[in-house]
Design an enzyme around this catalytic site. Structure first.
Site, PDB file in Angstrom:
ATOM      1  N   ARG A 232      14.796   1.524 -23.655  1.00 57.04           N
ATOM      2  CA  ARG A 232      14.628   2.783 -24.367  1.00 57.04           C
ATOM      3  C   ARG A 232      16.005   3.405 -24.576  1.00 57.04           C
ATOM      4  NH1 ARG A 232      10.153   1.752 -25.958  1.00 57.04           N
ATOM      5  NH2 ARG A 232       8.185   2.411 -25.019  1.00 57.04           N
TER       6      ARG A 232
ATOM      7  N   HIS B  22      15.504  -0.947 -33.732  1.00 51.97           N
ATOM      8  CA  HIS B  22      14.296  -0.946 -32.887  1.00 51.97           C
ATOM      9  C   HIS B  22      13.270  -1.976 -33.369  1.00 51.97           C
ATOM     10  CE1 HIS B  22      11.866   1.689 -29.878  1.00 51.97           C
ATOM     11  NE2 HIS B  22      11.570   0.405 -29.779  1.00 51.97           N
TER      12      HIS B  22
END
Lengths: 306, 306
Positions: B221, B269
């Site tokens: 993350r 991502h």
């Protein structure tokens, strides 16, 4: 009894020092300064001048300094009937397989697309993967290791070779099953040995049979590829791209069209480099096997050329 | 009994159509157009507005639409004591591991060096490999799979986590053994879950302890990384480079210094994207388990935050 090293343009002092560490009695001379050719029974060679092996009347063993022996067999004046050995280096297999898997994953996960995105500051999350099935041409030591490791990664992969194989661990196609093999894969890895049969094998006729958009990786020998056919195959979109480590002429001349081709990624013949630390002891082992009349390790089947 | 999907900015029609294919009786409403909040017993969420789960007085299950649940637990108005499940998708693990191994091999085999060589038509065969030992922080489903597959490739790799583990297959360090762990590796992969403890874990204090020149890969993350510290750590050469897939703010703003940093490779991502085809059936299975009073699949231990 002596060893002659015939490897012009290769740094050989490291090899000699490993030879001497293993056997301080060993007599080594380096081409072209070989004073007693009649004493030479082992020739240790890499890209030797053709005909140079004829100088040794008592030659009993020819050792390649690398994994390939095509450079030896290509010599029209190769002395007949002399055993030839090659290097089998686990580290070499490790390097080669890592290189090939890097090439495969960079296609699968589109690294070149994202490099461009970074340059242009583009954020685009669409279609992040290309589904792949890998075909490996040549399923010897190196090709077999690539198949084993792709299988461990869960990446679908199949092999192709010259002749039938029994008890092979992976899906395998051979000989005339080439069309069938090519239709099942969209990444094609060439790890064939270089022989008369396989020279120029990566040509337009083969590219036309590939799944459209196949990605080509050639890490075997430059002569496997008909270089102008690769450009045509990319133009016609039979192939979507290629990663090459080997070329017909090395170093690749500056004017060669591959340098500027946007669909070709290139490295300067570094996929695997034989390390003298691993290779030199294998040669000494065969030197002692010759002395002691034991069978040689990693002797090649010279009728098949590998 | 109904399902509420709370996933602003996410395309959810594909999910609903899988839900209906599995159970054509299922009643689904999509936030913010939920007409009967008292009927909702299952909330299917991705980046839900904080506090929005308080609207459902009869809520019995919260399902993350992805593998992470940090976005759920971060909600200060999260209804207490409600089970939370996450998606475990073999395809997701496959994607994540392939991405991580691509990043590792690109460092090991120096793809960015050879890309530059190609642009500049340089033929340089020297030092083709960087020897690597990989450290994986976070050894759950994803980190464990990366360790398994590195091990199959023969690449030395060790793991690090929060707490001791018995019978773990790989070399493993935990808690205060961080220094020891970092001293043994020169590629560091972050696959930690995001919790209060792990937020900001990739910071200057950690980079100072790394083997000089360590290569960082963050695929967990954005909040694991103190982004300004990465720039400093690269400047001071504690780190030699980084590959990032996640960022504190996504999409990454155009003015962010990462875009132009020559030592940072970036992707938007995409290391793994949950596929609704695999994920939606897992949510329906838990919906039916709720109906039939069976235990939930892939329920998280919310006290640990993962």
């Amino acid at each position: 009894m002596s060893i002659a090293i015939i490897a012009p343009n290769k740094e050989v002092n490291n090899w000699i020092s490993v030879f001497k560490t293993i056997d301080n009695q060993v007599d080594v001379e380096v081409y072209p300064n070989i004073t007693k050719p009649e004493k030479v029974d082992v020739a240790v060679v890499w890209l030797h001048p053709h005909g140079s092996l004829m100088d040794f009347p008592n030659l009993k063993l020819i050792c390649s300094m690398g994994s390939g022996v095509d450079h030896i067999i290509a010599d029209p004046e190769l002395p007949k009937g002399i055993p030839i050995t090659r290097i089998v280096d686990p580290r070499l297999t490790y390097s080669m397989t890592n290189y090939v898997i890097m090439g495969i994953l960079n296609y699968h996960r589109q690294i070149f697309r994202y490099i461009k995105y970074k340059e242009e500051k583009i954020w685009d999350m669409s279609d992040p993967e290309i589904d792949i099935t890998v075909g490996v041409m040549g399923v010897g030591q190196l090709g077999g290791d690539v198949l084993d490791k792709l299988s461990a990664l869960g990446i679908p992969a199949i092999g192709y070779g010259n002749s039938p194989k029994s008890n092979f661990k992976h899906s395998y196609y051979y000989g005339s099953q080439l069309n069938d093999f090519l239709s099942k894969v969209n990444v094609l890895v060439c790890l064939l040995p270089l022989t008369e049969k396989t020279e120029g094998r990566l040509n337009m006729e083969l590219f036309e049979k590939c799944t459209p958009g196949t990605y080509l990786i050639n890490v075997a020998r430059g002569k496997h590829l008909v270089e102008e056919d690769l450009i045509k195959g990319l133009d016609k979109e039979y192939l979507s791209g290629a990663m090459l480590d080997v070329y017909r002429q090395e170093p690749l001349p500056k004017e060669h069209p591959f340098w500027d081709h946007p669909k070709i990624m290139m490295t300067p013949h570094i996929a695997c480099i034989t390390m003298y630390q691993a290779a030199a002891p294998q040669i000494m082992e065969n030197y002692h096997n010759l002395k002691n009349k034991l069978p040689f390790k990693n002797q090649v089947n010279s009728s098949q050329g590998y």
